[in-house]
Design a protein around this motif. Structure first.
Motif, short mmCIF file in Angstrom:
data_model
loop_
_atom_site.label_atom_id
_atom_site.label_comp_id
_atom_site.label_asym_id
_atom_site.label_seq_id
_atom_site.Cartn_x
_atom_site.Cartn_y
_atom_site.Cartn_z
N ALA A 36 1.19 -1.59 -7.71
CA ALA A 36 0.62 -0.94 -6.53
C ALA A 36 -0.62 -1.71 -6.06
O ALA A 36 -1.37 -2.26 -6.88
N LEU A 37 -0.84 -1.74 -4.76
CA LEU A 37 -1.94 -2.52 -4.21
C LEU A 37 -3.29 -2.05 -4.76
O LEU A 37 -4.17 -2.87 -5.05
N ASN A 38 -3.45 -0.74 -4.94
CA ASN A 38 -4.73 -0.23 -5.44
C ASN A 38 -4.91 -0.46 -6.95
O ASN A 38 -5.96 -0.14 -7.50
N GLU A 39 -3.89 -1.01 -7.61
CA GLU A 39 -3.99 -1.34 -9.03
C GLU A 39 -4.05 -2.84 -9.27
O GLU A 39 -4.09 -3.29 -10.41
N ALA A 66 0.86 -1.19 0.00
CA ALA A 66 0.00 0.00 0.00
C ALA A 66 0.90 1.23 0.00
O ALA A 66 1.98 1.23 0.59
N GLY A 67 0.47 2.27 -0.64
CA GLY A 67 1.25 3.51 -0.66
C GLY A 67 2.28 3.52 -1.77
O GLY A 67 2.08 2.95 -2.85
N TRP A 116 -5.50 -6.84 2.93
CA TRP A 116 -6.08 -6.95 1.59
C TRP A 116 -6.08 -8.39 1.12
O TRP A 116 -7.05 -8.89 0.55
N ARG A 117 -4.98 -9.09 1.37
CA ARG A 117 -4.86 -10.49 0.93
C ARG A 117 -5.90 -11.37 1.61
O ARG A 117 -6.36 -12.38 1.04
N ILE A 158 4.27 -11.45 -3.34
CA ILE A 158 5.11 -11.04 -2.21
C ILE A 158 4.62 -9.67 -1.76
O ILE A 158 4.81 -8.67 -2.46
N LEU A 159 3.95 -9.64 -0.61
CA LEU A 159 3.32 -8.42 -0.13
C LEU A 159 4.10 -7.86 1.05
O LEU A 159 4.74 -8.59 1.80
N PHE A 160 3.99 -6.53 1.23
CA PHE A 160 4.73 -5.85 2.28
C PHE A 160 3.77 -5.00 3.13
O PHE A 160 3.05 -4.16 2.59
N GLY A 161 3.78 -5.25 4.45
CA GLY A 161 3.04 -4.40 5.36
C GLY A 161 1.68 -4.95 5.76
O GLY A 161 1.11 -5.83 5.10
#
Length: 307
Positions: free
Chosen positions: A66-69, A40-41, A92-93, A83-86
């Motif tokens: 980007a997460l929002n995309e 995110a961000g 979201w996942r 591979i997600l961060f934060g």
């Protein structure tokens, strides 16, 4: 005779060509893995990590979105490795149990537990950001061999960590003295815990250990000649004695090991396979503690790691 030689030469050339083709197929992966990084961000913060990951895995495709995309999880190919961060990306996942195999970084065990509830999908693994409790306790015992009672503050968010700490402490002949700290403005709780223990082990709970509480925690502890171990490199710079921690190179190595294995064998959560040590020489001098070299200390502690 000349025709026979030509035919023999052609046969050998064809045979050698087939051998080289088989060798090439053995050396080349069947297909590149799509490694999809997101947060995110501002995604520019991932660029350095993505570059290092691509260098470590040249046969895979590494990309940042980007997460929002991101498309709906159900539309992402099951062969992709996310591979997600934060914490926001982790939340979201959790919107769908049907997403592709996923590894989440930059989330502490406390935040992960708080975010999950009872909803952790089978194909999701978290690389916890905080140091492993067993490492912290072995570090503590190495620096302070005379201590036996280890004070631990917790609240509703980190209470679940106490069982893991007690199990690790038992193997080291240490006793965990746990104290719930519901109101961080109440200094008496901290004072009582320090009176009942020999050292304070700080857990990775941002509700308890943050810039607003750091001064009270450190000054009160040192007024009673109690060292503070952990919870992070940032807290050591602020005034705690020492901690184990992992940096980008450690997380890359741990992630690389996971990606080399089938996703159905990934653990639900794990600490970094490798780590470093950071200590505060000024605090050590004030407490009369002799500090080994950080790199040597990390090597000593690594000997006690389970492969």
């Amino acid at each position: 005779m000349a025709d026979k030689c030509k035919r023999a030469h052609s046969y050998c050339r064809d045979w050698i060509g087939r051998i080289l083709l088989v060798i090439g197929l053995l050396q080349t992966p069947a297909h590149a893995t799509d490694l999809l990084l997101s947060t995110a961000g501002d995604t520019s913060t991932l660029q350095h990590f993505a570059t290092a990951l691509a260098a470590a895995r040249p046969d895979d495709q590494v990309r940042i979105v980007a997460l929002n995309e991101m498309p709906p999880l159900e539309q992402i190919d099951s062969d992709t490795r996310m591979i997600l961060f934060g914490q926001a990306a982790l939340a979201w996942r959790l919107n769908s149990p049907a997403g592709p195999p996923t590894v989440v970084l930059q989330v502490s065990k406390t935040l992960a537990h708080e975010t999950f509830g009872e909803r952790q999908p089978a194909n999701l693994s978290v690389l916890w950001q905080d140091p492993a409790p067993s490492r912290q306790l072995r570090l503590l015992k190495r620096l302070l061999p005379q201590v036996r009672r280890v004070g631990v503050l917790h609240d509703v968010h980190s209470e679940f960590l106490i069982d893991e700490l007690r199990q690790a402490a038992g193997a080291l002949n240490l006793e965990i003295v746990a104290q719930k700290w519901s109101d961080t403005r109440d200094n008496q709780t901290l004072t009582r815990l320090l009176s009942a223990s020999d050292v304070l082990l700080a857990v990775a709970d941002d509700h308890l250990y943050n810039p607003l509480t750091a001064k009270t925690l450190l000054l009160t502890s040192y007024s009673q000649q109690h060292a503070v171990i952990g919870p992070s490199a940032g807290f050591v710079r602020a005034g705690s004695l020492a901690t184990t921690y992992s940096d980008q190179s450690d997380w890359l190595a741990t992630l690389n090991n996971l990606l080399n294995k089938p996703s159905d064998s990934w653990p639900k959560g794990t600490y970094s396979n490798t780590f470093k040590v950071l200590s505060n020489p000024q605090v050590a001098r004030a407490l009369g503690i002799e500090l080994p070299d950080n790199e040597e200390l990390a090597r000593q502690l690594s000997k006690g790691e389970t492969p």
